[in-house]
Design a protein around this motif. Sequence first.
Motif, PDB file in Angstrom:
ATOM      1  N   GLY A 145       1.094  -4.391   9.087  1.00 52.12           N
ATOM      2  CA  GLY A 145       1.905  -3.244   9.485  1.00 52.12           C
ATOM      3  C   GLY A 145       1.343  -2.512  10.663  1.00 52.12           C
ATOM      4  O   GLY A 145       0.897  -1.375  10.539  1.00 52.12           O
ATOM      5  N   ALA A 146       1.376  -3.116  11.806  1.00 56.62           N
ATOM      6  CA  ALA A 146       0.821  -2.464  12.984  1.00 56.62           C
ATOM      7  C   ALA A 146       1.651  -1.281  13.419  1.00 56.62           C
ATOM      8  O   ALA A 146       1.214  -0.482  14.226  1.00 56.62           O
ATOM      9  N   ASP A 147       2.843  -1.163  12.870  1.00 56.02           N
ATOM     10  CA  ASP A 147       3.677  -0.030  13.251  1.00 56.02           C
ATOM     11  C   ASP A 147       3.524   1.148  12.307  1.00 56.02           C
ATOM     12  O   ASP A 147       4.301   2.070  12.351  1.00 56.02           O
ATOM     13  N   GLY A 148       2.533   1.111  11.431  1.00 51.14           N
ATOM     14  CA  GLY A 148       2.194   2.291  10.664  1.00 51.14           C
ATOM     15  C   GLY A 148       3.028   2.498   9.422  1.00 51.14           C
ATOM     16  O   GLY A 148       3.931   1.749   9.092  1.00 51.14           O
ATOM     17  N   LEU A 149       2.701   3.606   8.749  1.00 53.65           N
ATOM     18  CA  LEU A 149       3.368   3.939   7.505  1.00 53.65           C
ATOM     19  C   LEU A 149       4.803   4.388   7.730  1.00 53.65           C
ATOM     20  O   LEU A 149       5.115   5.049   8.722  1.00 53.65           O
ATOM     21  N   ILE A 191       7.237   7.809  12.727  1.00 58.30           N
ATOM     22  CA  ILE A 191       6.282   7.251  13.662  1.00 58.30           C
ATOM     23  C   ILE A 191       6.931   7.035  15.022  1.00 58.30           C
ATOM     24  O   ILE A 191       8.084   6.627  15.128  1.00 58.30           O
ATOM     25  N   TYR A 221      -2.118   6.873  16.324  1.00 58.24           N
ATOM     26  CA  TYR A 221      -0.665   6.985  16.192  1.00 58.24           C
ATOM     27  C   TYR A 221      -0.193   8.335  16.724  1.00 58.24           C
ATOM     28  O   TYR A 221      -0.939   9.297  16.783  1.00 58.24           O
ATOM     29  N   PHE A 248       7.366   6.903   5.989  1.00 56.47           N
ATOM     30  CA  PHE A 248       7.317   8.027   5.055  1.00 56.47           C
ATOM     31  C   PHE A 248       8.672   8.285   4.424  1.00 56.47           C
ATOM     32  O   PHE A 248       9.721   8.063   5.046  1.00 56.47           O
ATOM     33  N   SER A 293       2.127   3.308  17.717  1.00 55.23           N
ATOM     34  CA  SER A 293       0.801   2.995  17.214  1.00 55.23           C
ATOM     35  C   SER A 293       0.078   2.225  18.311  1.00 55.23           C
ATOM     36  O   SER A 293       0.699   1.500  19.105  1.00 55.23           O
ATOM     37  N   TYR A 336       3.082  10.751  15.523  1.00 56.71           N
ATOM     38  CA  TYR A 336       4.204  10.991  14.633  1.00 56.71           C
ATOM     39  C   TYR A 336       4.939  12.247  15.082  1.00 56.71           C
ATOM     40  O   TYR A 336       4.338  13.184  15.584  1.00 56.71           O
ATOM     41  N   THR A 391       3.523   0.741   3.300  1.00 51.96           N
ATOM     42  CA  THR A 391       3.247  -0.133   4.436  1.00 51.96           C
ATOM     43  C   THR A 391       2.774  -1.481   3.936  1.00 51.96           C
ATOM     44  O   THR A 391       2.373  -1.630   2.778  1.00 51.96           O
ATOM     45  N   PHE A 446       4.699  13.909   0.495  1.00 46.32           N
ATOM     46  CA  PHE A 446       5.335  12.754   1.106  1.00 46.32           C
ATOM     47  C   PHE A 446       4.807  11.471   0.473  1.00 46.32           C
ATOM     48  O   PHE A 446       3.597  11.293   0.359  1.00 46.32           O
ATOM     49  N   LEU A 497      -4.078  12.961   2.767  1.00 46.92           N
ATOM     50  CA  LEU A 497      -3.976  11.985   1.688  1.00 46.92           C
ATOM     51  C   LEU A 497      -4.527  12.578   0.398  1.00 46.92           C
ATOM     52  O   LEU A 497      -5.618  13.140   0.384  1.00 46.92           O
ATOM     53  N   TYR A 544       0.879  11.913   0.515  1.00 46.54           N
ATOM     54  CA  TYR A 544       0.286  12.948   1.347  1.00 46.54           C
ATOM     55  C   TYR A 544       0.816  14.308   0.922  1.00 46.54           C
ATOM     56  O   TYR A 544       1.978  14.457   0.555  1.00 46.54           O
ATOM     57  N   TYR A 579       0.860  -1.183   0.000  1.00 51.54           N
ATOM     58  CA  TYR A 579       0.000   0.000   0.000  1.00 51.54           C
ATOM     59  C   TYR A 579       0.892   1.227   0.000  1.00 51.54           C
ATOM     60  O   TYR A 579       1.795   1.354   0.843  1.00 51.54           O
ATOM     61  N   PRO A 598      -0.689  16.975   7.224  1.00 50.95           N
ATOM     62  CA  PRO A 598      -0.617  16.165   6.000  1.00 50.95           C
ATOM     63  C   PRO A 598      -1.999  15.585   5.680  1.00 50.95           C
ATOM     64  O   PRO A 598      -2.725  15.168   6.580  1.00 50.95           O
ATOM     65  N   LYS A 618      11.216  11.350   2.939  1.00 53.77           N
ATOM     66  CA  LYS A 618      11.610  12.588   3.619  1.00 53.77           C
ATOM     67  C   LYS A 618      10.938  13.832   3.060  1.00 53.77           C
ATOM     68  O   LYS A 618      11.173  14.926   3.546  1.00 53.77           O
ATOM     69  N   SER A 625      -0.057  -3.913   4.302  1.00 48.77           N
ATOM     70  CA  SER A 625      -1.435  -3.943   4.748  1.00 48.77           C
ATOM     71  C   SER A 625      -1.732  -5.206   5.539  1.00 48.77           C
ATOM     72  O   SER A 625      -1.369  -6.302   5.140  1.00 48.77           O
ATOM     73  N   ARG A 641      -5.335   0.784   9.327  1.00 49.94           N
ATOM     74  CA  ARG A 641      -3.868   0.765   9.423  1.00 49.94           C
ATOM     75  C   ARG A 641      -3.225   1.146   8.094  1.00 49.94           C
ATOM     76  O   ARG A 641      -2.065   0.808   7.848  1.00 49.94           O
ATOM     77  N   GLU A 642      -3.951   1.836   7.263  1.00 45.57           N
ATOM     78  CA  GLU A 642      -3.415   2.328   6.001  1.00 45.57           C
ATOM     79  C   GLU A 642      -3.596   3.841   5.933  1.00 45.57           C
ATOM     80  O   GLU A 642      -2.687   4.590   6.245  1.00 45.57           O
TER      81      GLU A 642
END
Lengths: 114, 111
Positions: A98-102, B45, B33, A104, B48, B35, A93, A89, A46, A36, A32, A44, A106, A95, B97-98
């Motif tokens: 990915g519990a730790d998020g996107l 991040i 989250y 990005f 989460s 950030y 991730t 940006f 989407l 942003y 995914y 930010p 720089k 899908s 989570r997206e």
Amino acid sequence: GENVEQHPSTLSVQEGDSAVIKCTYSDSASNYFPWYKQELGKRPQLIIDIRSNVGEKKDQRIAVTLNKTAKHFSLHITETQPEDSAVYFCAATYSGGGADGLTFGKGTHLIIQP
Amino acid sequence: DTAVSQTPKYLVTQMGNDKSIKCEQNLGHDTMYWYKQDSKKFLKIMFSYNNKELIINETVPNRFSPKSPDKAHLNLHINSLELGDSAVYFCASSPNREELFFGSGTQLSVL
């Protein structure tokens, strides 16, 4: 973990011209890829996203392309306008896992010259 | 009726102090989250939180701690503030989570 590289860091184009921003990612499991837009002093937001089962997606003047083999994706903005000036940006991730998020890139500061 | 709201918008404080930033979302999302955006605009991040499962970015100092009283809130507590903590902190929520829905940000300045 995932690593996302984004280029260029700054891009200046004449109003009406096209702008292209490129990103590469490292984790082949990522599926995914959102983009942003962050205007000065704002949050930010989407603007477009693409999933790994699609090669290209368009929404009016913006489009995103994805090359899974090469692990890179790009944002294309045509007929640029002053309101397109912002920091863009890319992100990636996995899908569903990915519990730790996107992760990005720089960011690219896009400047539209009148 | 702001979807993701965080307070305060600006926070100026002295080194060594302890401070909190509050975040609330009314979107019914399961995941929230925090950030950090540094002076070069890099978004990184920190945490989460999903259904009582906390995922911590290993690079975040343990002076930072998230606290979630319920699914709609994820507050950020920072102890013993340092100069390098100065940044903009964004809260966000996600239905899947997206896609992320960001708050308006808190500009933290440590003097």
